[in-house]
Design a protein around this motif. Structure first.
Motif, short mmCIF file in Angstrom:
data_model
loop_
_atom_site.label_atom_id
_atom_site.label_comp_id
_atom_site.label_asym_id
_atom_site.label_seq_id
_atom_site.Cartn_x
_atom_site.Cartn_y
_atom_site.Cartn_z
N HIS A 5 -5.99 61.32 97.58
CA HIS A 5 -5.97 62.71 97.10
C HIS A 5 -6.42 62.81 95.65
O HIS A 5 -7.17 63.71 95.28
N PHE A 6 -5.96 61.87 94.82
CA PHE A 6 -6.40 61.87 93.43
C PHE A 6 -7.91 61.63 93.34
O PHE A 6 -8.61 62.29 92.58
N GLY A 7 -8.41 60.68 94.12
CA GLY A 7 -9.84 60.40 94.13
C GLY A 7 -10.65 61.60 94.59
O GLY A 7 -11.68 61.94 94.00
N ARG A 8 -10.17 62.24 95.64
CA ARG A 8 -10.85 63.44 96.15
C ARG A 8 -10.81 64.55 95.11
O ARG A 8 -11.80 65.25 94.90
N ALA A 9 -9.68 64.72 94.44
CA ALA A 9 -9.55 65.75 93.41
C ALA A 9 -10.53 65.48 92.27
O ALA A 9 -11.18 66.41 91.77
N GLU A 10 -10.63 64.23 91.85
CA GLU A 10 -11.57 63.88 90.78
C GLU A 10 -13.01 64.16 91.19
O GLU A 10 -13.79 64.71 90.43
N TRP A 11 -13.35 63.74 92.40
CA TRP A 11 -14.70 63.94 92.90
C TRP A 11 -15.05 65.43 92.98
O TRP A 11 -16.12 65.87 92.55
N LEU A 12 -14.11 66.25 93.50
CA LEU A 12 -14.33 67.68 93.61
C LEU A 12 -14.40 68.34 92.24
O LEU A 12 -15.19 69.26 92.02
N ALA A 13 -13.58 67.88 91.30
CA ALA A 13 -13.61 68.44 89.95
C ALA A 13 -14.95 68.17 89.28
O ALA A 13 -15.50 69.04 88.61
N LYS A 14 -15.49 66.97 89.49
CA LYS A 14 -16.81 66.66 88.92
C LYS A 14 -17.89 67.53 89.56
O LYS A 14 -18.74 68.09 88.87
N ASP A 15 -17.83 67.68 90.88
CA ASP A 15 -18.80 68.54 91.56
C ASP A 15 -18.66 69.99 91.10
O ASP A 15 -19.66 70.69 90.92
N ALA A 16 -17.43 70.44 90.91
CA ALA A 16 -17.20 71.81 90.43
C ALA A 16 -17.78 71.99 89.04
O ALA A 16 -18.41 73.01 88.75
N TRP A 51 -19.27 79.33 95.25
CA TRP A 51 -19.29 77.89 95.50
C TRP A 51 -18.47 77.17 94.42
O TRP A 51 -17.65 76.30 94.72
N VAL A 52 -18.69 77.56 93.16
CA VAL A 52 -17.95 76.95 92.05
C VAL A 52 -16.45 77.19 92.23
O VAL A 52 -15.64 76.26 92.13
N ALA A 53 -16.08 78.43 92.54
CA ALA A 53 -14.66 78.75 92.71
C ALA A 53 -14.05 77.97 93.87
O ALA A 53 -12.92 77.48 93.78
N GLY A 54 -14.80 77.82 94.95
CA GLY A 54 -14.31 77.06 96.09
C GLY A 54 -14.08 75.60 95.76
O GLY A 54 -13.06 75.01 96.15
N LEU A 55 -15.01 75.00 95.05
CA LEU A 55 -14.85 73.59 94.64
C LEU A 55 -13.65 73.43 93.71
O LEU A 55 -12.88 72.47 93.83
N GLN A 56 -13.48 74.39 92.79
CA GLN A 56 -12.34 74.31 91.88
C GLN A 56 -11.02 74.42 92.65
O GLN A 56 -10.07 73.69 92.38
N ARG A 57 -10.96 75.33 93.63
CA ARG A 57 -9.75 75.48 94.44
C ARG A 57 -9.45 74.21 95.23
O ARG A 57 -8.31 73.76 95.30
N GLN A 58 -10.48 73.62 95.82
CA GLN A 58 -10.27 72.39 96.59
C GLN A 58 -9.78 71.25 95.70
O GLN A 58 -8.88 70.50 96.08
N ALA A 59 -10.34 71.14 94.50
CA ALA A 59 -9.91 70.10 93.57
C ALA A 59 -8.44 70.30 93.20
O ALA A 59 -7.66 69.35 93.16
N GLU A 60 -8.08 71.54 92.94
CA GLU A 60 -6.68 71.85 92.58
C GLU A 60 -5.73 71.53 93.74
O GLU A 60 -4.66 70.95 93.53
N ILE A 61 -6.12 71.86 94.94
CA ILE A 61 -5.28 71.58 96.12
C ILE A 61 -5.06 70.08 96.27
O ILE A 61 -3.93 69.63 96.47
N HIS A 62 -6.12 69.30 96.15
CA HIS A 62 -5.98 67.85 96.30
C HIS A 62 -5.15 67.25 95.16
O HIS A 62 -4.37 66.33 95.38
N ALA A 63 -5.29 67.79 93.96
CA ALA A 63 -4.48 67.30 92.84
C ALA A 63 -3.00 67.62 93.10
O ALA A 63 -2.13 66.78 92.85
N ARG A 64 -2.72 68.80 93.62
CA ARG A 64 -1.33 69.16 93.93
C ARG A 64 -0.76 68.29 95.05
O ARG A 64 0.38 67.88 95.00
N LEU A 65 -1.59 68.05 96.07
CA LEU A 65 -1.14 67.18 97.17
C LEU A 65 -0.83 65.78 96.66
O LEU A 65 0.17 65.17 97.05
N ALA A 66 -1.68 65.27 95.80
CA ALA A 66 -1.47 63.92 95.26
C ALA A 66 -0.19 63.88 94.45
O ALA A 66 0.61 62.95 94.56
N THR A 67 0.04 64.90 93.64
CA THR A 67 1.24 64.95 92.81
C THR A 67 2.49 65.09 93.67
O THR A 67 3.48 64.40 93.46
N ALA A 68 2.42 65.96 94.68
CA ALA A 68 3.58 66.15 95.57
C ALA A 68 3.87 64.87 96.34
O ALA A 68 5.03 64.47 96.48
#
Length: 78
Positions: A5-16, A51-68
């Motif tokens: 989840h952290f890796g996915r969040a990082e990848w999505l944040a970079k893409d965003a 598209w930017v907003a969607g990528l940002q939302r996905q990154a945030e979701i994965h970061a929250r999942l990783a933290t939880a």
């Protein structure tokens, strides 16, 4: 699972971030050339920003999942 989840969040944040910088560049060019009010260009710009907003939302979701997930795993260590 946490690392994925952290890796996915990082990848999505970079893409965003990359998509954000490109959206800013294209939007600025469109405004400078007065094309931002043309229906086709306006639709393209809107799509880029969605598209930017969607990528940002996905990154945030994965970061929250990783933290939880990390928090739940840590509770058993106490």
């Amino acid at each position: 699972m946490v690392l994925s989840h952290f890796g996915r969040a990082e990848w999505l944040a970079k893409d965003a971030h990359d998509a954000l910088m490109e959206a800013i560049r294209v939007s600025t060019e469109a405004v400078q050339h007065g094309m931002h009010t043309e229906p086709g260009k306006a639709a393209e710009l809107a799509q880029r920003w969605h598209w930017v907003a969607g990528l940002q939302r996905q990154a945030e979701i994965h970061a929250r999942l990783a933290t939880a997930t990390d928090d739940r795993l840590g509770e058993g260590d106490e």
